[in-house]
Design an enzyme around this catalytic site. Structure first.
Site, mmCIF file in Angstrom:
data_model
loop_
_atom_site.group_PDB
_atom_site.id
_atom_site.type_symbol
_atom_site.label_atom_id
_atom_site.label_comp_id
_atom_site.label_asym_id
_atom_site.label_seq_id
_atom_site.Cartn_x
_atom_site.Cartn_y
_atom_site.Cartn_z
ATOM 1 C CD GLU A 116 -2.952 -1.248 2.189
ATOM 2 O OE1 GLU A 116 -4.119 -1.566 1.912
ATOM 3 O OE2 GLU A 116 -2.573 -1.030 3.347
ATOM 4 C CB CYS A 129 3.104 7.238 3.517
ATOM 5 S SG CYS A 129 3.567 5.973 4.708
ATOM 6 C CB CYS A 136 6.989 -5.673 8.736
ATOM 7 S SG CYS A 136 8.406 -4.998 9.631
ATOM 8 C CB CYS A 140 5.811 -3.274 16.259
ATOM 9 S SG CYS A 140 7.533 -3.019 15.775
ATOM 10 C CB CYS A 143 2.669 -2.261 13.747
ATOM 11 S SG CYS A 143 2.850 -2.047 11.976
ATOM 12 N N GLY A 195 6.784 -2.312 6.109
ATOM 13 C CA GLY A 195 8.140 -2.842 6.075
ATOM 14 C C GLY A 195 9.161 -2.043 6.856
ATOM 15 C CD GLU A 196 13.341 -1.198 9.973
ATOM 16 O OE1 GLU A 196 12.564 -0.861 10.872
ATOM 17 O OE2 GLU A 196 14.168 -0.415 9.462
ATOM 18 C CB SER A 227 10.141 5.686 9.793
ATOM 19 O OG SER A 227 9.768 5.206 11.060
ATOM 20 C CB SER A 249 9.493 3.147 15.574
ATOM 21 O OG SER A 249 9.068 3.508 14.292
ATOM 22 C CG PHE A 250 12.464 6.124 21.426
ATOM 23 C CD1 PHE A 250 13.700 5.644 21.044
ATOM 24 C CD2 PHE A 250 12.271 6.486 22.748
ATOM 25 C CE1 PHE A 250 14.737 5.525 21.968
ATOM 26 C CE2 PHE A 250 13.298 6.383 23.676
ATOM 27 C CZ PHE A 250 14.532 5.899 23.276
ATOM 28 C CG HIS A 251 6.800 3.428 19.339
ATOM 29 N ND1 HIS A 251 6.261 4.602 18.878
ATOM 30 C CD2 HIS A 251 7.035 2.691 18.224
ATOM 31 C CE1 HIS A 251 6.176 4.570 17.552
ATOM 32 N NE2 HIS A 251 6.645 3.421 17.127
ATOM 33 C CG ASN A 326 -3.711 5.830 13.505
ATOM 34 O OD1 ASN A 326 -4.490 6.739 13.802
ATOM 35 N ND2 ASN A 326 -2.499 6.066 13.043
ATOM 36 C CB CYS A 369 0.692 5.802 11.401
ATOM 37 S SG CYS A 369 1.478 7.254 10.916
HETATM 38 N N1 SAH Z 1 9.038 -0.111 9.991
HETATM 39 C C1 SAH Z 1 9.344 1.254 10.139
HETATM 40 C C2 SAH Z 1 8.514 2.159 9.259
HETATM 41 C C3 SAH Z 1 7.050 1.867 9.109
HETATM 42 S S1 SAH Z 1 5.996 2.193 10.442
HETATM 43 C C4 SAH Z 1 9.213 1.657 11.586
HETATM 44 O O1 SAH Z 1 8.697 0.892 12.354
HETATM 45 O O2 SAH Z 1 9.666 2.735 11.909
HETATM 46 C C5 SAH Z 1 5.778 3.962 10.503
HETATM 47 C C6 SAH Z 1 5.402 4.475 11.896
HETATM 48 O O3 SAH Z 1 4.048 4.141 12.265
HETATM 49 C C7 SAH Z 1 6.270 3.877 12.974
HETATM 50 O O4 SAH Z 1 6.695 4.833 13.896
HETATM 51 C C8 SAH Z 1 5.336 2.888 13.625
HETATM 52 O O5 SAH Z 1 5.774 2.562 14.883
HETATM 53 C C9 SAH Z 1 4.034 3.637 13.579
HETATM 54 N N2 SAH Z 1 2.851 2.799 13.796
HETATM 55 C C10 SAH Z 1 2.723 1.489 13.542
HETATM 56 N N3 SAH Z 1 1.494 1.058 13.870
HETATM 57 C C11 SAH Z 1 0.822 2.128 14.345
HETATM 58 C C12 SAH Z 1 -0.513 2.331 14.788
HETATM 59 N N4 SAH Z 1 -1.390 1.349 14.800
HETATM 60 N N5 SAH Z 1 -0.866 3.567 15.189
HETATM 61 C C13 SAH Z 1 0.019 4.584 15.132
HETATM 62 N N6 SAH Z 1 1.278 4.463 14.682
HETATM 63 C C14 SAH Z 1 1.685 3.244 14.290
HETATM 64 FE FE1 SF4 Z 2 7.426 -3.457 11.021
HETATM 65 FE FE2 SF4 Z 2 7.510 -0.822 11.549
HETATM 66 FE FE3 SF4 Z 2 5.219 -2.203 11.848
HETATM 67 FE FE4 SF4 Z 2 7.247 -2.607 13.543
HETATM 68 S S1 SF4 Z 2 6.083 -0.689 13.261
HETATM 69 S S2 SF4 Z 2 6.002 -4.219 12.562
HETATM 70 S S3 SF4 Z 2 9.013 -2.395 12.191
HETATM 71 S S4 SF4 Z 2 6.296 -1.850 9.926
#
Ligand code: SAH
Ligand code: SF4
Length: 396
Positions: A116, A129, A136, A140, A143, A195-196, A227, A249-251, A326, A369
């Site tokens: 997508e 984006c 991936c 996480c 995600c 993806g990463e 990212s 992606s610190f979180h 989200n 996201c």
């Molecule tokens: N894999 C990479 C890039 C894709 S994700 C990464 O993890 O950084 C892009 C961003 O969206 C990341 O910061 C991810 O942590 C965040 N993200 C993933 N799932 C989400 C969700 N359900 N709600 C909000 N942000 C989310």
């Molecule tokens: Fe992969 Fe990024 Fe989603 Fe983590 S947040 S599963 S690294 S796409």
């Protein structure tokens, strides 16, 4: 960039060796690779540089897909190109437009896989984006993409192709003879789709080089943000080999919580990640690292978390992007309340860091996201098969 007059040349004298395995797709080749390919197709070496420049401009500046339209090339040479090459993009299977103007494209790539791509229009910019992998390999827990089993790395052509197909849809290629239009619909690119990107580094790098090239799409390096979830050994290459901006992606502010949310933390924990970020080449106040922080109700959103985050960031030119979670079907978390998010943002802001709260976009079409996940998932495979197919030796 006016096309020069055709240079006539008797291409019948050129070697007419046809490519094995069918024509080569030009999209996604680096300049060096395309030059080599033009020579292999019979372009005399002395002309290769000029031909490369011409073809490159047609493909990436003008957006031309048909060799017959490359009017500054001799007819015979166009025919030779058409025999050896294609200019092919991934296929757009469907397009959805959100009530807020966000567009989501479902794109099919070789092998029937789907990824997508999301376009987010804002008043001062338009952000595309893009995805770097199908699914991936990381998992996480918040995600949606991380729940998709099937994974394959995208080729450089498939990554560049996402930018080109969005430009097609938005009608963004220049029109020959028309006055130059400086406003850009796609002014920024974020590698924040599926993806990463650091697990597909070479292809992402080559694709971004094509997108940044001044003779083509010409997007500045500071308009691209990659990212990563924190693939520590590859982080510095983002600066040295691409030169784009970095987001992480610190979180979470403790290893205990980050292990749960971003499992790659078990491999490279917060301290190791921060060390790599402190050493990030070219880090400065004008090129800060973005710390992404998803706000999950009752998980990582307390005042203590905010204060801890400030401590962790000390000494790193940073900005914190707060992302309200989200939701997706079956998600194990809830979005933090607006109050909590604002309190958190204020603490970060008062400590001297920009802390914008990201407005969710395209939620009604599941384009926000972390909501991306293609139906490719239906073809489930074992993780061993997936890793082998993706050529991933990371054992994730
Ligand atoms: N894999 C990479 C890039 C894709 S994700 C990464 O993890 O950084 C892009 C961003 O969206 C990341 O910061 C991810 O942590 C965040 N993200 C993933 N799932 C989400 C969700 N359900 N709600 C909000 N942000 C989310
Ligand atoms: Fe992969 Fe990024 Fe989603 Fe983590 S947040 S599963 S690294 S796409």
């Amino acid at each position: 960039m006016t096309p020069t007059a055709p240079i006539t040349q008797d291409v019948l004298t050129l070697p007419r060796k046809l490519p094995e395995g069918g024509p080569t797709n030009i999209v996604g080749l680096t300049r060096d690779q395309l030059r080599e390919a033009l020579i292999a197709a019979g372009t005399p070496e002395k002309q290769a540089k000029m031909r490369l420049g011409q073809v490159w401009q047609w493909v990436y500046h003008w957006g031309v897909r048909d060799f017959a339209q490359m009017t500054n090339l001799a007819k015979d040479y166009r025919a030779l190109l058409a025999e050896h090459f294609t200019i092919a993009l991934p296929e757009v299977v469907s397009k959805q437009v959100s009530s807020d103007g966000t567009r989501k494209y479902l794109v099919r790539i070789a092998g029937g896989h789907e990824v997508e791509v999301v376009y987010i229009p804002e008043t001062d910019r338009g952000t595309l984006c893009i995805s770097s992998q199908v699914g991936c390999t990381l998992t996480c827990s918040f995600c949606h993409t991380g729940t998709q089993k099937l994974v394959r790395n995208l080729t450089a052509g498939e990554i560049v192709g996402q930018v080109m197909l969005a430009r097609d849809d938005l009608g963004e290629w220049p029109v020959q003879g028309a006055p130059k239009d400086e406003t850009r619909l796609i002014s920024n690119i974020v590698l924040m789709g599926m993806g990463e990107p650091l697990y597909n580094f070479e292809n992402v790098r080559d694709a971004m080089k094509v997108v940044m090239d001044n003779e083509g799409i010409a997007l500045g390096r500071r308009r691209i943000t990659l990212s990563t979830s924190g693939v520590v050994p590859e982080i510095a290459r983002t600066a040295t080999e691409i030169g784009c901006l970095l987001a992480v992606s610190f979180h979470a502010t403790t290893d205990e919580v980050r292990d749960q949310l971003v499992p790659i933390n078990k491999r490279w924990n917060i301290a190791t990640l921060l060390e790599a970020l402190r050493a990030y080449p070219g880090l400065s106040n004008s090129e800060r690292i973005t710390f992404e922080y998803v706000m999950l109700d009752g998980v990582n959103d307390t005042k203590e978390d905010a204060y801890r985050l400030v401590e962790l960031l000390r000494g790193i030119p940073a900005k914190v992007n707060l992302i309200p979670f989200n939701e997706w079907p079956g998600a194990p978390y809830k979005r933090s309340s607006g109050n909590r998010i604002h309190t958190f943002a204020d603490i970060i802001h008062n400590a001297g860091y920009a802390s914008p709260i990201r407005t969710p976009r395209g939620e009604d079409i599941m384009a926000a996201c972390g909501q991306l996940k293609s139906a490719t998932e239906r073809a489930r495979k074992s993780s061993r098969e997936i890793a082998a197919e993706a050529g991933l030796a990371h054992g994730q």
